[in-house]
Write a protein that holds these residues in place. Sequence first.
Motif, PDB file in Angstrom:
ATOM      1  N   LEU A   1      12.366 -25.441 -91.609  1.00 43.09           N
ATOM      2  CA  LEU A   1      13.618 -26.167 -91.477  1.00 43.09           C
ATOM      3  C   LEU A   1      14.223 -25.921 -90.098  1.00 43.09           C
ATOM      4  N   SER A   2      14.970 -26.883 -89.624  1.00 41.88           N
ATOM      5  CA  SER A   2      15.591 -26.770 -88.310  1.00 41.88           C
ATOM      6  C   SER A   2      16.989 -26.174 -88.421  1.00 41.88           C
ATOM      7  N   GLY A   3      17.371 -25.451 -87.384  1.00 39.62           N
ATOM      8  CA  GLY A   3      18.687 -24.843 -87.318  1.00 39.62           C
ATOM      9  C   GLY A   3      18.628 -23.354 -87.602  1.00 39.62           C
ATOM     10  N   CYS A   4      19.224 -22.558 -86.706  1.00 45.49           N
ATOM     11  CA  CYS A   4      19.274 -21.110 -86.912  1.00 45.49           C
ATOM     12  C   CYS A   4      20.497 -20.547 -86.194  1.00 45.49           C
ATOM     13  N   PRO A   5      21.261 -19.670 -86.844  1.00 43.24           N
ATOM     14  CA  PRO A   5      22.432 -19.076 -86.194  1.00 43.24           C
ATOM     15  C   PRO A   5      22.078 -17.908 -85.289  1.00 43.24           C
TER      16      PRO A   5
ATOM     17  N   LYS B   1      18.028 -25.691 -83.189  1.00 42.16           N
ATOM     18  CA  LYS B   1      19.045 -26.737 -83.334  1.00 42.16           C
ATOM     19  C   LYS B   1      18.656 -27.716 -84.433  1.00 42.16           C
ATOM     20  N   MET B   2      19.592 -27.970 -85.342  1.00 40.83           N
ATOM     21  CA  MET B   2      19.303 -28.887 -86.441  1.00 40.83           C
ATOM     22  C   MET B   2      18.994 -30.292 -85.935  1.00 40.83           C
ATOM     23  N   ARG B   3      19.630 -30.692 -84.848  1.00 42.29           N
ATOM     24  CA  ARG B   3      19.420 -32.045 -84.347  1.00 42.29           C
ATOM     25  C   ARG B   3      18.007 -32.250 -83.798  1.00 42.29           C
TER      26      ARG B   3
ATOM     27  N   GLY C   1      13.378 -21.503 -87.906  1.00 47.19           N
ATOM     28  CA  GLY C   1      14.745 -21.723 -88.283  1.00 47.19           C
ATOM     29  C   GLY C   1      15.232 -20.776 -89.372  1.00 47.19           C
ATOM     30  N   GLU C   2      16.342 -21.165 -89.970  1.00 41.08           N
ATOM     31  CA  GLU C   2      16.951 -20.390 -91.047  1.00 41.08           C
ATOM     32  C   GLU C   2      17.249 -21.314 -92.216  1.00 41.08           C
ATOM     33  N   PRO C   3      16.481 -21.208 -93.313  1.00 35.63           N
ATOM     34  CA  PRO C   3      16.680 -22.106 -94.456  1.00 35.63           C
ATOM     35  C   PRO C   3      18.093 -22.077 -95.038  1.00 35.63           C
ATOM     36  N   LEU C   4      18.758 -20.936 -94.978  1.00 30.35           N
ATOM     37  CA  LEU C   4      20.080 -20.838 -95.605  1.00 30.35           C
ATOM     38  C   LEU C   4      21.176 -21.500 -94.772  1.00 30.35           C
ATOM     39  N   LEU C   5      20.827 -22.043 -93.620  1.00 28.01           N
ATOM     40  CA  LEU C   5      21.762 -22.895 -92.902  1.00 28.01           C
ATOM     41  C   LEU C   5      21.904 -24.238 -93.630  1.00 28.01           C
TER      42      LEU C   5
END
Length: 272
Positions: A55-59, A72-74, A107-111
């Motif tokens: 998955l995309s996106g990670c803090p 980045k989720m985008r 990424g980070e799934p919990l985002l």
Amino acid sequence: MATLLGPDIPVRPATPVQAATPAAAATHRPSEGSVHSWDLSTGVDGPGTRFVTFLSGCPLTCLYCHNPDTWKMRSGKRTSADDVIAEASKYVRFISASGGGATLSGGEPLLQPVFTGELLHRMKHELGLHTALDTSGFLGVRATDALLRDADLVLLDIKSWDPETYRRVTGRPLKPTLDFARRLADLGRDVHVRFVLVPGLTDDPANVEGVAAFAGGLGNVSRVDVLPFHKLGEAKWQALDMPFTLHDTPSPTPGQVAAVREVFRSHGLNAV
């Protein structure tokens, strides 16, 4: 579309999702999420051959991340849960024969907790696969108990014990990860801890001892993966025009890795 969490945005718990009633199920619309890619993997994302959804996106902004293109989720593709399940279903017989399953990574799934929760539930109950959640734990407060019940295994990255080192490595505070680890222990969820050994960064004996003592005291950690630092992702950093600050950092020697594994074993853990 949601964007990457900024440094000043608080982490809030996810709103609990109620199970659909039979009447509601007929009109249920699958959730959508930002997906970077999916692949078949063996040996590094849980037991057996795994269908891994990235998955995309990670803090976090880990200095040694080998997938900075997932931050980045985008950057991901908007994808429905139906599409992911349909793809995974092609490999169920092969995966099951290997004793494998499905892993959500990033990424980070919990985002993306709603999307992650639906995928875990459907992988487990519709496809009959062993499920794993690969997470840093930083956003563990977003995971409902129902989501965690659908994760047969949690692959938990504990990147450091020293808070200052953790922040240097990830750009984030350590406490949320430790809180999540304790919650998993209270829930009795099976956990594999993963620790990346980086010479000059995470290899301080007190740092290693701290992670080992903490993991050994939880009671639900069935395995520890001591992962030697490597620079295989450096090309991605270069492609993104991002400075790879660990360019001159060597990989640990086999002897260094073996010594760290022994520290974890001294706390009763199965370290590999």
